[in-house]
Scaffold this motif. Structure first.
Motif, PDB file in Angstrom:
ATOM      1  N   SER A 239       4.658 -19.531 -13.227  1.00  0.00           N
ATOM      2  CA  SER A 239       5.170 -19.137 -11.914  1.00  0.00           C
ATOM      3  C   SER A 239       4.990 -17.670 -11.661  1.00  0.00           C
ATOM      4  CB  SER A 239       6.658 -19.507 -11.811  1.00  0.00           C
ATOM      5  OG  SER A 239       7.410 -18.780 -12.777  1.00  0.00           O
ATOM      6  N   THR A 240       5.167 -16.865 -12.726  1.00  0.00           N
ATOM      7  CA  THR A 240       4.978 -15.421 -12.583  1.00  0.00           C
ATOM      8  C   THR A 240       3.536 -15.096 -12.268  1.00  0.00           C
ATOM      9  OG1 THR A 240       6.755 -15.069 -14.159  1.00  0.00           O
ATOM     10  CG2 THR A 240       5.310 -13.200 -13.733  1.00  0.00           C
ATOM     11  N   ALA A 241       2.642 -15.861 -12.902  1.00  0.00           N
ATOM     12  CA  ALA A 241       1.212 -15.608 -12.650  1.00  0.00           C
ATOM     13  C   ALA A 241       0.809 -16.041 -11.260  1.00  0.00           C
ATOM     14  CB  ALA A 241       0.365 -16.350 -13.692  1.00  0.00           C
ATOM     15  N   ALA A 242       1.475 -17.085 -10.702  1.00  0.00           N
ATOM     16  CA  ALA A 242       1.098 -17.587  -9.372  1.00  0.00           C
ATOM     17  C   ALA A 242       1.668 -16.745  -8.258  1.00  0.00           C
ATOM     18  CB  ALA A 242       1.584 -19.030  -9.217  1.00  0.00           C
ATOM     19  N   ALA A 243       2.715 -15.947  -8.538  1.00  0.00           N
ATOM     20  CA  ALA A 243       3.381 -15.176  -7.496  1.00  0.00           C
ATOM     21  C   ALA A 243       2.463 -14.229  -6.761  1.00  0.00           C
ATOM     22  CB  ALA A 243       4.563 -14.416  -8.094  1.00  0.00           C
ATOM     23  N   PRO A 244       1.613 -13.430  -7.416  1.00  0.00           N
ATOM     24  CA  PRO A 244       0.725 -12.516  -6.676  1.00  0.00           C
ATOM     25  C   PRO A 244      -0.217 -13.256  -5.750  1.00  0.00           C
ATOM     26  CG  PRO A 244       0.854 -11.913  -8.989  1.00  0.00           C
ATOM     27  CD  PRO A 244       1.512 -13.229  -8.864  1.00  0.00           C
ATOM     28  N   VAL A 245      -0.653 -14.505  -6.155  1.00  0.00           N
ATOM     29  CA  VAL A 245      -1.571 -15.257  -5.308  1.00  0.00           C
ATOM     30  C   VAL A 245      -0.893 -15.649  -4.012  1.00  0.00           C
ATOM     31  CG1 VAL A 245      -2.943 -17.354  -5.150  1.00  0.00           C
ATOM     32  CG2 VAL A 245      -2.802 -16.097  -7.319  1.00  0.00           C
ATOM     33  N   ALA A 246       0.437 -16.089  -4.130  1.00  0.00           N
ATOM     34  CA  ALA A 246       1.154 -16.479  -2.937  1.00  0.00           C
ATOM     35  C   ALA A 246       1.359 -15.305  -1.993  1.00  0.00           C
ATOM     36  CB  ALA A 246       2.504 -17.073  -3.345  1.00  0.00           C
ATOM     37  N   GLU A 247       1.578 -14.131  -2.568  1.00  0.00           N
ATOM     38  CA  GLU A 247       1.813 -12.951  -1.738  1.00  0.00           C
ATOM     39  C   GLU A 247       0.572 -12.550  -0.965  1.00  0.00           C
ATOM     40  OE1 GLU A 247       5.187 -10.916  -4.654  1.00  0.00           O
ATOM     41  OE2 GLU A 247       3.225  -9.999  -4.407  1.00  0.00           O
ATOM     42  N   GLN A 248      -0.619 -12.958  -1.475  1.00  0.00           N
ATOM     43  CA  GLN A 248      -1.846 -12.601  -0.774  1.00  0.00           C
ATOM     44  C   GLN A 248      -2.124 -13.538   0.398  1.00  0.00           C
ATOM     45  OE1 GLN A 248      -4.873 -12.575  -3.758  1.00  0.00           O
ATOM     46  NE2 GLN A 248      -4.071 -10.746  -4.797  1.00  0.00           N
ATOM     47  N   GLY A 249      -1.333 -14.613   0.531  1.00  0.00           N
ATOM     48  CA  GLY A 249      -1.539 -15.539   1.626  1.00  0.00           C
ATOM     49  C   GLY A 249      -1.278 -14.871   2.967  1.00  0.00           C
ATOM     50  N   LEU A 250      -1.913 -15.410   4.021  1.00  0.00           N
ATOM     51  CA  LEU A 250      -1.794 -14.822   5.356  1.00  0.00           C
ATOM     52  C   LEU A 250      -1.387 -15.911   6.331  1.00  0.00           C
ATOM     53  CD1 LEU A 250      -2.267 -12.033   6.615  1.00  0.00           C
ATOM     54  CD2 LEU A 250      -4.552 -12.805   7.239  1.00  0.00           C
ATOM     55  N   SER A 251      -0.253 -15.708   6.986  1.00  0.00           N
ATOM     56  CA  SER A 251       0.199 -16.711   7.941  1.00  0.00           C
ATOM     57  C   SER A 251      -0.651 -16.639   9.215  1.00  0.00           C
ATOM     58  CB  SER A 251       1.667 -16.488   8.281  1.00  0.00           C
ATOM     59  OG  SER A 251       1.822 -15.296   9.011  1.00  0.00           O
ATOM     60  N   VAL A 252      -0.549 -17.679  10.034  1.00  0.00           N
ATOM     61  CA  VAL A 252      -1.325 -17.710  11.280  1.00  0.00           C
ATOM     62  C   VAL A 252      -0.895 -16.580  12.207  1.00  0.00           C
ATOM     63  CG1 VAL A 252      -1.833 -19.092  13.332  1.00  0.00           C
ATOM     64  CG2 VAL A 252      -1.667 -20.202  11.098  1.00  0.00           C
ATOM     65  N   ILE A 253       0.427 -16.331  12.261  1.00  0.00           N
ATOM     66  CA  ILE A 253       0.921 -15.262  13.135  1.00  0.00           C
ATOM     67  C   ILE A 253       0.398 -13.906  12.676  1.00  0.00           C
ATOM     68  CG2 ILE A 253       3.004 -14.064  13.912  1.00  0.00           C
ATOM     69  CD1 ILE A 253       4.465 -16.720  13.782  1.00  0.00           C
ATOM     70  N   ASP A 254       0.425 -13.682  11.341  1.00  0.00           N
ATOM     71  CA  ASP A 254      -0.103 -12.417  10.821  1.00  0.00           C
ATOM     72  C   ASP A 254      -1.585 -12.281  11.145  1.00  0.00           C
ATOM     73  OD1 ASP A 254       2.366 -11.767   9.833  1.00  0.00           O
ATOM     74  OD2 ASP A 254       1.968 -12.624   7.855  1.00  0.00           O
ATOM     75  N   LEU A 255      -2.305 -13.400  11.025  1.00  0.00           N
ATOM     76  CA  LEU A 255      -3.743 -13.368  11.294  1.00  0.00           C
ATOM     77  C   LEU A 255      -4.011 -13.041  12.766  1.00  0.00           C
ATOM     78  CD1 LEU A 255      -6.496 -13.907   9.933  1.00  0.00           C
ATOM     79  CD2 LEU A 255      -6.327 -16.259  10.761  1.00  0.00           C
ATOM     80  N   LEU A 256      -3.239 -13.680  13.666  1.00  0.00           N
ATOM     81  CA  LEU A 256      -3.430 -13.416  15.099  1.00  0.00           C
ATOM     82  C   LEU A 256      -3.061 -11.988  15.447  1.00  0.00           C
ATOM     83  CD1 LEU A 256      -2.021 -16.747  16.606  1.00  0.00           C
ATOM     84  CD2 LEU A 256      -4.413 -16.087  16.336  1.00  0.00           C
TER      85      LEU A 256
END
Length: 226
Positions: free
Chosen positions: A10-27
């Motif tokens: 879970s600790t290793a997956a956390a940085p990957v989740a933080e790099q995600g971009l929501s649709v609102i952020d993208l717009l």
């Protein structure tokens, strides 16, 4: 051991989740052009829903409506025929009500009355539809304007900083392409809505023409008997 392994995963997956971009952020990365595009999107949804409900309410013709009007006319009960048309509260009722008011005049005059009333009702149904056509043309162009202005800005910054980095250019490009994509999607929705609603009006015009033809046939029968 399994618990420790899970915590490690879970600790290793956390940085990957933080790099995600929501649709609102993208717009939001599209810049100021996204504001008028957002307004055009809301206007498109409003116009489609408003015209869909308006055409549906005014374009309905109950199956027995024309037959009942014909029966009243054949019985010579024009008041009941007019009252029935008035109570429909739709385009077909208003058109036939005006036609009944012309009974006693030559058939040509009644046909002209039906044609004029039909044109008025169809234009009323079209209402704000032309605005959808305008949005279908403007939204993609506005999106391209946002992209072009963003690209100009990227190269201007490069000319100032002399930092020609492909990652910087790619990052800026994908953000500016958001406006083009958004403009095209809004344009497609407006284009589809415009033509689908026009098809709905065309189907109503055909049913109205059939109803008017039945109505005129009843008026011509007494003349033929003479």
């Amino acid at each position: 051991m399994m618990l420790l392994q899970a915590l490690t995963d879970s600790t290793a997956a956390a940085p990957v989740a933080e790099q995600g971009l929501s649709v609102i952020d993208l717009l939001a990365k599209g810049g100021w052009v996204m504001l008028p595009l957002g307004l055009l999107f809301l206007a498109t949804l409003f116009l489609i829903i408003e015209r869909f409900l308006g055409i549906g309410a005014n374009g309905r013709i109950e199956p027995q409506f024309v037959d009942n009007v014909k029966d009243f006319i054949q019985q010579g009960n024009l008041k009941s025929a007019e009252s029935l048309c008035r109570n429909q509260r739709n385009a077909a009722g208003r058109i036939l009500e005006r036609a009944i008011g012309r009974i006693g005049y030559p058939i040509k005059d009644i046909e002209t009355t039906i044609e004029n009333a039909s044109q008025i009702e169809i234009q009323r149904m079209e209402g704000n539809l032309p605005y959808l056509g305008v949005i279908a043309g403007i939204a993609p162009m506005l999106g391209f304007v946002g992209t072009i202005s963003g690209i100009i800005r990227i190269f201007y910054d490069i000319s100032i900083s002399n930092d020609f980095n492909i990652s910087t250019i790619a990052g800026g490009m994908y953000e500016k392409m958001i406006t083009s994509g958004s403009g095209l999607i809004i344009g497609l929705i407006a284009y589809a809505g415009y033509h689908l609603l026009n098809m709905k009006i065309d189907r109503f015009a055909l049913r109205l023409q059939m109803a008017a033809s039945d109505f005129l046939d009843v008026l011509q029968k007494p003349v033929a008997a003479k």
